[in-house]
Motif scaffolding. Sequence first.
Motif, short mmCIF file in Angstrom:
data_model
loop_
_atom_site.label_atom_id
_atom_site.label_comp_id
_atom_site.label_asym_id
_atom_site.label_seq_id
_atom_site.Cartn_x
_atom_site.Cartn_y
_atom_site.Cartn_z
N LEU A 40 59.35 49.60 96.72
CA LEU A 40 60.30 50.43 95.99
C LEU A 40 61.28 49.54 95.25
O LEU A 40 61.66 48.47 95.76
CB LEU A 40 61.05 51.35 96.95
CG LEU A 40 60.19 52.33 97.73
CD1 LEU A 40 61.04 53.04 98.78
CD2 LEU A 40 59.51 53.33 96.81
N TYR A 41 61.69 49.97 94.07
CA TYR A 41 62.62 49.19 93.25
C TYR A 41 63.78 50.08 92.80
O TYR A 41 63.56 51.20 92.34
CB TYR A 41 61.91 48.65 92.01
CG TYR A 41 60.90 47.58 92.34
CD1 TYR A 41 61.25 46.24 92.31
CD2 TYR A 41 59.61 47.91 92.73
CE1 TYR A 41 60.34 45.25 92.64
CE2 TYR A 41 58.68 46.94 93.07
CZ TYR A 41 59.05 45.61 93.02
OH TYR A 41 58.15 44.63 93.35
N ALA A 42 64.99 49.57 92.93
CA ALA A 42 66.17 50.22 92.37
C ALA A 42 66.26 49.80 90.91
O ALA A 42 66.20 48.61 90.60
CB ALA A 42 67.42 49.81 93.13
N THR A 43 66.40 50.78 90.04
CA THR A 43 66.41 50.49 88.61
C THR A 43 67.49 51.32 87.91
O THR A 43 67.74 52.46 88.28
CB THR A 43 65.04 50.82 87.96
OG1 THR A 43 64.79 52.22 88.05
CG2 THR A 43 63.91 50.08 88.65
N ASN A 56 62.03 53.48 91.78
CA ASN A 56 60.73 53.53 91.12
C ASN A 56 59.69 52.80 91.95
O ASN A 56 60.00 51.90 92.72
CB ASN A 56 60.79 52.89 89.73
CG ASN A 56 61.57 53.73 88.75
OD1 ASN A 56 62.71 53.45 88.46
ND2 ASN A 56 60.94 54.78 88.24
N ALA A 57 58.44 53.20 91.75
CA ALA A 57 57.31 52.57 92.41
C ALA A 57 56.06 52.89 91.61
O ALA A 57 56.07 53.76 90.74
CB ALA A 57 57.16 53.07 93.85
N CYS A 58 54.98 52.19 91.91
CA CYS A 58 53.68 52.47 91.32
C CYS A 58 52.63 52.50 92.42
O CYS A 58 52.81 51.94 93.50
CB CYS A 58 53.29 51.42 90.28
SG CYS A 58 54.19 51.55 88.73
N ALA A 59 51.52 53.16 92.12
CA ALA A 59 50.38 53.19 93.03
C ALA A 59 49.10 53.11 92.23
O ALA A 59 49.04 53.59 91.09
CB ALA A 59 50.39 54.46 93.89
N LEU A 60 48.09 52.50 92.83
CA LEU A 60 46.74 52.55 92.29
C LEU A 60 45.98 53.58 93.10
O LEU A 60 46.13 53.65 94.33
CB LEU A 60 46.05 51.20 92.40
CG LEU A 60 46.63 50.07 91.57
CD1 LEU A 60 45.85 48.78 91.84
CD2 LEU A 60 46.61 50.40 90.09
N ALA A 122 60.41 47.87 82.06
CA ALA A 122 60.40 47.02 83.25
C ALA A 122 60.28 47.84 84.52
O ALA A 122 59.65 47.40 85.48
CB ALA A 122 61.66 46.16 83.27
N PHE A 123 60.87 49.05 84.55
CA PHE A 123 60.81 49.86 85.76
C PHE A 123 59.40 50.33 86.09
O PHE A 123 59.12 50.73 87.21
CB PHE A 123 61.79 51.05 85.70
CG PHE A 123 61.48 52.09 84.65
CD1 PHE A 123 60.61 53.13 84.91
CD2 PHE A 123 62.11 52.03 83.42
CE1 PHE A 123 60.35 54.09 83.94
CE2 PHE A 123 61.86 52.99 82.44
CZ PHE A 123 60.97 54.02 82.71
N ILE A 154 66.65 45.14 87.86
CA ILE A 154 65.72 45.76 88.78
C ILE A 154 65.67 44.93 90.05
O ILE A 154 65.51 43.71 89.99
CB ILE A 154 64.32 45.89 88.14
CG1 ILE A 154 64.40 46.86 86.97
CG2 ILE A 154 63.29 46.35 89.16
CD1 ILE A 154 63.11 46.98 86.20
N ARG A 155 65.80 45.60 91.19
CA ARG A 155 65.74 44.87 92.46
C ARG A 155 64.87 45.61 93.46
O ARG A 155 64.92 46.83 93.55
CB ARG A 155 67.13 44.60 92.99
CG ARG A 155 67.88 45.80 93.44
CD ARG A 155 69.32 45.46 93.83
NE ARG A 155 69.94 46.57 94.53
CZ ARG A 155 70.32 47.70 93.96
NH1 ARG A 155 70.15 47.90 92.69
NH2 ARG A 155 70.87 48.66 94.69
N GLN A 156 64.12 44.86 94.19
CA GLN A 156 63.27 45.42 95.24
C GLN A 156 64.16 45.89 96.38
O GLN A 156 65.14 45.24 96.73
CB GLN A 156 62.31 44.35 95.73
CG GLN A 156 61.25 44.87 96.65
CD GLN A 156 60.22 43.79 96.97
OE1 GLN A 156 60.23 42.70 96.41
NE2 GLN A 156 59.35 44.11 97.89
#
Length: 157
Positions: A40-43, A56-60, A122-123, A154-156
Amino acid sequence: MTRSALAFGSNLGDSAGMIGRAVDALDAMSAISVTARSSLYATPPWGVEDQPDFVNACALVETGLAPLDLLTACKDLEVALGRVPGARWGPRLIDIDVLWMEGVSLESERLTLPHPRMTERAFVLVPLAEIAPELVVGGRTVGKWVGGVEAGEIRQI
């Protein structure tokens, strides 16, 4: 099954928990299997800046769904999790975007693949590069795209 990349965002309520619930709910669907999920990233907000920061996050995923059916599954899940319509780029409980599908180029009223602005954000790129730096979009890898965007705030988490 087709490989696809999804982006998640939230800035209302328990954002981290909401993204986790969304990813888990997608993985529980018979036609979708989550194969990787980013941290997870704070953006900072994008587009409309007068609102709380996002998570924010991403998934495959691998899916047997057609692109528009995958989008429908994502949008139906948003509603099931409590999202109500709001201002474009405004605060949201959950947002799920289909970014990319392997071998698919699509432009329709509801969905364009690959996502037309993903290489500028970037997010999206930072969490996607964590799980799929080799993924090719627009002739370049996500790993190369992420090197060309400003990701300083952006920070994890």
